[in-house]
Design an enzyme around this catalytic site. Structure first.
Site, PDB file in Angstrom:
ATOM      1  N   SER A   1       1.666  -0.324  -5.546  1.00 21.11           N
ATOM      2  CA  SER A   1       0.777  -0.617  -4.422  1.00 21.11           C
ATOM      3  C   SER A   1       0.276  -2.043  -4.562  1.00 21.11           C
ATOM      4  CB  SER A   1      -0.399   0.353  -4.393  1.00 21.11           C
ATOM      5  OG  SER A   1      -1.144   0.138  -3.212  1.00 21.11           O
TER       6      SER A   1
ATOM      7  N   HIS B   1      -3.643   2.268   8.854  1.00 20.38           N
ATOM      8  CA  HIS B   1      -3.257   2.387  10.265  1.00 20.38           C
ATOM      9  C   HIS B   1      -2.426   3.644  10.508  1.00 20.38           C
ATOM     10  CE1 HIS B   1      -4.660  -1.609  10.362  1.00 20.38           C
ATOM     11  NE2 HIS B   1      -3.535  -2.276  10.451  1.00 20.38           N
TER      12      HIS B   1
ATOM     13  N   ASN C   1       4.793 -10.926   9.123  1.00 29.21           N
ATOM     14  CA  ASN C   1       3.503 -10.856   9.817  1.00 29.21           C
ATOM     15  C   ASN C   1       3.569 -11.472  11.210  1.00 29.21           C
ATOM     16  OD1 ASN C   1       0.476 -10.403   9.732  1.00 29.21           O
ATOM     17  ND2 ASN C   1       0.549 -12.593  10.144  1.00 29.21           N
TER      18      ASN C   1
ATOM     19  N   LYS D   1       4.521  -7.326  14.894  1.00 31.57           N
ATOM     20  CA  LYS D   1       3.685  -7.010  13.723  1.00 31.57           C
ATOM     21  C   LYS D   1       2.244  -7.455  14.006  1.00 31.57           C
ATOM     22  CE  LYS D   1       1.815  -6.859   9.561  1.00 31.57           C
ATOM     23  NZ  LYS D   1       0.434  -7.296   9.306  1.00 31.57           N
TER      24      LYS D   1
ATOM     25  N   SER E   1      -5.764   1.699  -2.209  1.00 28.46           N
ATOM     26  CA  SER E   1      -5.088   2.080  -0.962  1.00 28.46           C
ATOM     27  C   SER E   1      -4.048   3.186  -1.122  1.00 28.46           C
ATOM     28  CB  SER E   1      -4.413   0.848  -0.347  1.00 28.46           C
ATOM     29  OG  SER E   1      -3.421   0.354  -1.218  1.00 28.46           O
TER      30      SER E   1
ATOM     31  N   HIS F   1      -7.467  -9.043   3.601  1.00 27.80           N
ATOM     32  CA  HIS F   1      -6.599  -8.599   2.502  1.00 27.80           C
ATOM     33  C   HIS F   1      -7.288  -8.569   1.136  1.00 27.80           C
ATOM     34  CE1 HIS F   1      -2.764  -7.467   0.810  1.00 27.80           C
ATOM     35  NE2 HIS F   1      -3.054  -8.261  -0.208  1.00 27.80           N
TER      36      HIS F   1
ATOM     37  N   CYS G   1      -5.991  -2.007  13.390  1.00 25.87           N
ATOM     38  CA  CYS G   1      -7.400  -2.078  12.964  1.00 25.87           C
ATOM     39  C   CYS G   1      -8.305  -1.426  13.996  1.00 25.87           C
ATOM     40  CB  CYS G   1      -7.811  -3.529  12.728  1.00 25.87           C
ATOM     41  SG  CYS G   1      -7.010  -4.248  11.280  1.00 25.87           S
TER      42      CYS G   1
ATOM     43  N   HIS H   1       0.823  -1.224   0.000  1.00 27.73           N
ATOM     44  CA  HIS H   1       0.000   0.000   0.000  1.00 27.73           C
ATOM     45  C   HIS H   1       0.855   1.271   0.000  1.00 27.73           C
ATOM     46  CE1 HIS H   1      -3.195  -2.789   1.064  1.00 27.73           C
ATOM     47  NE2 HIS H   1      -2.483  -3.188   2.108  1.00 27.73           N
TER      48      HIS H   1
ATOM     49  N   SER I   1       5.687  -2.483  12.336  1.00 27.71           N
ATOM     50  CA  SER I   1       5.632  -3.444  11.215  1.00 27.71           C
ATOM     51  C   SER I   1       6.809  -3.237  10.268  1.00 27.71           C
ATOM     52  CB  SER I   1       4.350  -3.245  10.410  1.00 27.71           C
ATOM     53  OG  SER I   1       3.237  -3.359  11.235  1.00 27.71           O
TER      54      SER I   1
ATOM     55  N   GLN J   1      10.134  -5.180   8.654  1.00 22.53           N
ATOM     56  CA  GLN J   1      10.391  -5.333   7.215  1.00 22.53           C
ATOM     57  C   GLN J   1      11.842  -4.976   6.875  1.00 22.53           C
ATOM     58  OE1 GLN J   1       9.082  -6.612   4.681  1.00 22.53           O
ATOM     59  NE2 GLN J   1       6.854  -6.575   4.821  1.00 22.53           N
TER      60      GLN J   1
ATOM     61  N   ASP K   1       3.282  -7.584   0.091  1.00 27.74           N
ATOM     62  CA  ASP K   1       2.145  -7.501   1.013  1.00 27.74           C
ATOM     63  C   ASP K   1       0.967  -8.200   0.354  1.00 27.74           C
ATOM     64  OD1 ASP K   1       0.004  -6.877   2.625  1.00 27.74           O
ATOM     65  OD2 ASP K   1       0.486  -4.758   2.820  1.00 27.74           O
TER      66      ASP K   1
ATOM     67  N   GLU L   1       4.481  -9.170   4.351  1.00 29.54           N
ATOM     68  CA  GLU L   1       3.862  -8.327   5.364  1.00 29.54           C
ATOM     69  C   GLU L   1       2.657  -8.945   6.064  1.00 29.54           C
ATOM     70  OE1 GLU L   1       4.748  -5.349   6.400  1.00 29.54           O
ATOM     71  OE2 GLU L   1       2.954  -4.372   7.152  1.00 29.54           O
TER      72      GLU L   1
ATOM     73  N   ASP M   1      -0.032  -4.305  14.678  1.00 33.48           N
ATOM     74  CA  ASP M   1      -0.623  -3.756  13.438  1.00 33.48           C
ATOM     75  C   ASP M   1      -2.016  -4.357  13.215  1.00 33.48           C
ATOM     76  OD1 ASP M   1      -1.285  -4.155  10.620  1.00 33.48           O
ATOM     77  OD2 ASP M   1       0.713  -3.546  10.032  1.00 33.48           O
ATOM     78  N   ASN M   2      -2.094  -5.692  13.155  1.00 30.18           N
ATOM     79  CA  ASN M   2      -3.362  -6.345  12.845  1.00 30.18           C
ATOM     80  C   ASN M   2      -4.406  -6.009  13.915  1.00 30.18           C
ATOM     81  OD1 ASN M   2      -1.212  -7.506  11.451  1.00 30.18           O
ATOM     82  ND2 ASN M   2      -2.211  -9.484  11.230  1.00 30.18           N
TER      83      ASN M   2
HETATM   84  P1  NAI Z   1      -6.148 -14.664  11.661  1.00 25.99           P
HETATM   85  O1  NAI Z   1      -5.867 -15.981  11.065  1.00 25.99           O
HETATM   86  O2  NAI Z   1      -5.527 -14.264  12.961  1.00 25.99           O
HETATM   87  O3  NAI Z   1      -7.733 -14.466  11.858  1.00 25.99           O
HETATM   88  C1  NAI Z   1      -8.697 -14.859  10.945  1.00 25.99           C
HETATM   89  C2  NAI Z   1      -9.828 -15.514  11.748  1.00 25.99           C
HETATM   90  O4  NAI Z   1     -10.942 -15.760  10.892  1.00 25.99           O
HETATM   91  C3  NAI Z   1      -9.415 -16.870  12.336  1.00 25.99           C
HETATM   92  O5  NAI Z   1      -9.594 -16.865  13.742  1.00 25.99           O
HETATM   93  C4  NAI Z   1     -10.339 -17.859  11.638  1.00 25.99           C
HETATM   94  O6  NAI Z   1     -10.729 -18.943  12.486  1.00 25.99           O
HETATM   95  C5  NAI Z   1     -11.528 -16.980  11.279  1.00 25.99           C
HETATM   96  N1  NAI Z   1     -12.327 -17.526  10.189  1.00 25.99           N
HETATM   97  C6  NAI Z   1     -11.912 -18.207   9.078  1.00 25.99           C
HETATM   98  N2  NAI Z   1     -12.969 -18.563   8.321  1.00 25.99           N
HETATM   99  C7  NAI Z   1     -14.081 -18.101   8.965  1.00 25.99           C
HETATM  100  C8  NAI Z   1     -15.472 -18.160   8.676  1.00 25.99           C
HETATM  101  N3  NAI Z   1     -15.953 -18.788   7.596  1.00 25.99           N
HETATM  102  N4  NAI Z   1     -16.335 -17.573   9.553  1.00 25.99           N
HETATM  103  C9  NAI Z   1     -15.873 -16.959  10.678  1.00 25.99           C
HETATM  104  N5  NAI Z   1     -14.547 -16.891  11.006  1.00 25.99           N
HETATM  105  C10 NAI Z   1     -13.673 -17.451  10.150  1.00 25.99           C
HETATM  106  O7  NAI Z   1      -5.779 -13.582  10.554  1.00 25.99           O
HETATM  107  P2  NAI Z   1      -5.555 -12.009  10.787  1.00 25.99           P
HETATM  108  O8  NAI Z   1      -4.132 -11.751  11.068  1.00 25.99           O
HETATM  109  O9  NAI Z   1      -6.595 -11.542  11.705  1.00 25.99           O
HETATM  110  O10 NAI Z   1      -5.808 -11.460   9.304  1.00 25.99           O
HETATM  111  C11 NAI Z   1      -7.081 -11.507   8.703  1.00 25.99           C
HETATM  112  C12 NAI Z   1      -7.037 -10.868   7.315  1.00 25.99           C
HETATM  113  O11 NAI Z   1      -6.754  -9.477   7.456  1.00 25.99           O
HETATM  114  C13 NAI Z   1      -5.932 -11.390   6.403  1.00 25.99           C
HETATM  115  O12 NAI Z   1      -6.407 -11.385   5.078  1.00 25.99           O
HETATM  116  C14 NAI Z   1      -4.819 -10.381   6.574  1.00 25.99           C
HETATM  117  O13 NAI Z   1      -3.925 -10.421   5.507  1.00 25.99           O
HETATM  118  C15 NAI Z   1      -5.611  -9.111   6.667  1.00 25.99           C
HETATM  119  N6  NAI Z   1      -4.993  -7.962   7.320  1.00 25.99           N
HETATM  120  C16 NAI Z   1      -5.543  -6.737   7.019  1.00 25.99           C
HETATM  121  C17 NAI Z   1      -5.050  -5.592   7.599  1.00 25.99           C
HETATM  122  C18 NAI Z   1      -5.636  -4.274   7.246  1.00 25.99           C
HETATM  123  O14 NAI Z   1      -5.069  -3.241   7.620  1.00 25.99           O
HETATM  124  N7  NAI Z   1      -6.733  -4.195   6.556  1.00 25.99           N
HETATM  125  C19 NAI Z   1      -3.952  -5.625   8.575  1.00 25.99           C
HETATM  126  C20 NAI Z   1      -3.483  -6.968   8.856  1.00 25.99           C
HETATM  127  C21 NAI Z   1      -3.998  -8.067   8.252  1.00 25.99           C
END
Ligand code: NAI
Length: 461
Positions: free
Chosen positions: A76, A382, A213, A218, A81, A332, A227, A53, A390, A394, A128, A188, A222-223
């Site tokens: 990006s 963020h 990650n 991180k 983003s 993501h 958020c 991003h 984070s 990197q 990322d 990332e 960050d996550n």
């Molecule tokens: P995580 O693996 O810690 O959490 C995901 C959760 O979703 C897990 O607990 C899993 O059991 C649950 N899950 C999976 N399928 C499901 C379903 N059908 N119904 C309900 N729950 C379900 O992953 P994390 O780190 O929380 O990341 C989640 C996403 O967010 C990823 O795609 C990551 O790349 C992205 N992300 C986005 C950020 C942003 O700024 N927008 C920042 C960091 C990560």
């Protein structure tokens, strides 16, 4: 090469620089790496392709990599983003960057391709979500005559295939040569890391990878805390809706889900959670949230997906939602919500990255960022401080791959705990935190040394 960039408006650079100056004061980790390594330039000779991003915080990361000696080209990793003033400031500093907020998918893959075009070729990737890595690996497979379908983002399949075909025609053998020249990737986010472990499992990882990650500094910051600040920011900038008193459903209670639920609860919403993992479901319950099935909670006001999984909010769910329900994703990729299934509905664009979509029943939903991550699409992602943690990981990962790459096999690695602790330590002063020094006796009693690491590998934080 001057002019080697695609940005919305280079005149935005002055504004970008002012915001960058502020961001630097909130990014102590990156600034201290500049002090520590600015003279020795450990990244001299590194040619880094960045696909992340293109925000103000990323601009501080890019300038840190350059100050440490690297050549950098940037795209990006998401069509919505980019902060155009951040891209402009990087372009104005003569660092090649290809990113415009609202770029098309075709442009997205073209810009990614351009970020690889070092005259001598790249030797490192900073990724990322894994698109830069995917591009090279799929292209090399195509050159070997192998099938490259299905790719993970199925709706982008045709666009990716077309971009690969274009590059193969322009420069035969380029993908294979580039793949073989890459010394490693630092990744990332959760979704990109997931792809890397799949590649490792299938014996298809052609270079070492560092999973940034899963540094504690991180994903647990960050996550989660990122958020916590940026989710509600995105919803408010998009809709100006009153969140206090509303019912919000957060799908997933991993790190992003925990931060998202805290974000909405902090704004006064009543939050419900859906989860597939009993441990995370129990955590949500013990944090005071009701854990429900999505089908039972369709009368809520706000729906947010955070799972990194696909088909979470489906067309049959959206049809049942109340009029003007807000639907968004902070995971993501955009496949958490079945946006493709809405294409033949009536869309009314309210403003950039905000659409009202009418269901056959006549009820409407407000869809944020067309289902792409809304904290970066509708807001500015963020805050700098958490991104500093984070991005310090990197930079350390890139230094590790560039200076000690030979010590690594073609596997996925996490940075050692002493570096994780170092990243945290670099951020304490800014928040006025004072660290207690263990006496040698105390350290021995809990089985550590007074200088750390302070926890065994299996500790979960
Ligand atoms: P995580 O693996 O810690 O959490 C995901 C959760 O979703 C897990 O607990 C899993 O059991 C649950 N899950 C999976 N399928 C499901 C379903 N059908 N119904 C309900 N729950 C379900 O992953 P994390 O780190 O929380 O990341 C989640 C996403 O967010 C990823 O795609 C990551 O790349 C992205 N992300 C986005 C950020 C942003 O700024 N927008 C920042 C960091 C990560």
């Amino acid at each position: 090469m001057a002019g080697d960039y695609i940005v919305k408006d280079i005149a935005l650079a002055e504004f970008g620089r002012k915001e960058l100056d502020i961001a630097e004061t909130e990014m102590p980790g990156l600034m201290s790496l500049r002090k520590e390594y600015g003279d020795s330039k450990p990244l001299k000779g590194a040619r880094i392709v960045g696909s992340l991003h293109m925000t103000i915080q990323t601009a501080v990361l890019i300038e840190t990599l350059v100050e440490l000696g690297a050549d950098v080209r940037w795209a990006s990793c998401n069509v919505f983003s980019t902060q155009d003033h951040a891209a402009a400031v990087i372009a104005a500093a003569d660092i090649p960057v290809f990113a415009i907020k609202g770029q098309s998918l075709e442009e997205h893959w073209d810009y990614l391709d351009r970020s690889f075009m070092f005259p001598e070729g790249p030797n490192l990737i900073l990724d990322d979500g894994g698109d830069a890595t995917l591009y090279v690996l799929l292209g090399a497979r195509a050159e070997a005559g192998e099938d490259i379908i299905p790719v993970p983002q199925s709706e982008e399949e045709e666009v990716i295939k077309a971009q690969i075909a274009k590059r193969m025609k322009l420069s035969p053998g380029w993908f294979t040569k580039t793949r073989d020249a890459i010394l490693g990737v630092s990744e990332e986010t959760t979704t990109g890391v997931h792809r890397l472990y799949e590649l490792q499992k299938n014996g298809q990882l052609p270079f070492p990878a560092i999973n940034v990650n899963d540094s504690v500094t991180k994903s647990k910051f960050d996550n989660k805390y990122g958020c916590k600040e940026s989710l509600v920011d995105g919803i408010r900038r998009a809709t100006d809706t009153m969140l206090a008193g509303k019912v919000a459903v957060v799908c997933g209670y991993g790190d992003v889900g925990k931060g998202s639920a805290a974000s909405l609860a902090g704004a006064g919403a009543r939050v419900k959670i859906t989860e597939a993992d009993p441990i995370c479901a129990l955590q949500a319950s013990m944090d005071g949230f009701e854990v429900v099935l999505l089908e039972e909670a369709l009368d809520a006001d706000v729906f947010i997906t955070t799972t990194g999984n696909k088909d979470i909010i489906r067309i049959e769910h959206m049809r049942e939602m109340k009029d003007m329900a807000i639907v968004g994703n902070i995971g993501h990729f955009d496949n958490e919500i079945q946006v493709a299934a809405l294409k033949n509905h009536k869309w009314t664009n309210i403003k950039e990255q905000v659409d009202m979509i009418e269901m056959p029943s006549g009820s409407r939903i407000i869809l944020l960022s067309e289902g792409r991550l809304l904290n970066l699409g509708n807001a500015t992602g963020h805050p700098s401080f958490v991104m500093s943690a984070s991005f310090t990981n990197q930079v350390l990962a890139q230094i590790e791959l560039w200076t000690k790459g030979d010590d690594y096999n073609n596997d996925v690695y996490i940075l050692p705990k002493h570096l994780d602790e170092k990243v945290a330590a670099l951020h304490l002063e800014r928040v006025g935190a004072k660290l207690t020094k263990l006496t040698p006796e105390q350290a021995a009693y809990i089985g550590v040394t007074p200088e750390g690491p302070y926890k065994p590998e299996h500790y979960r934080y």
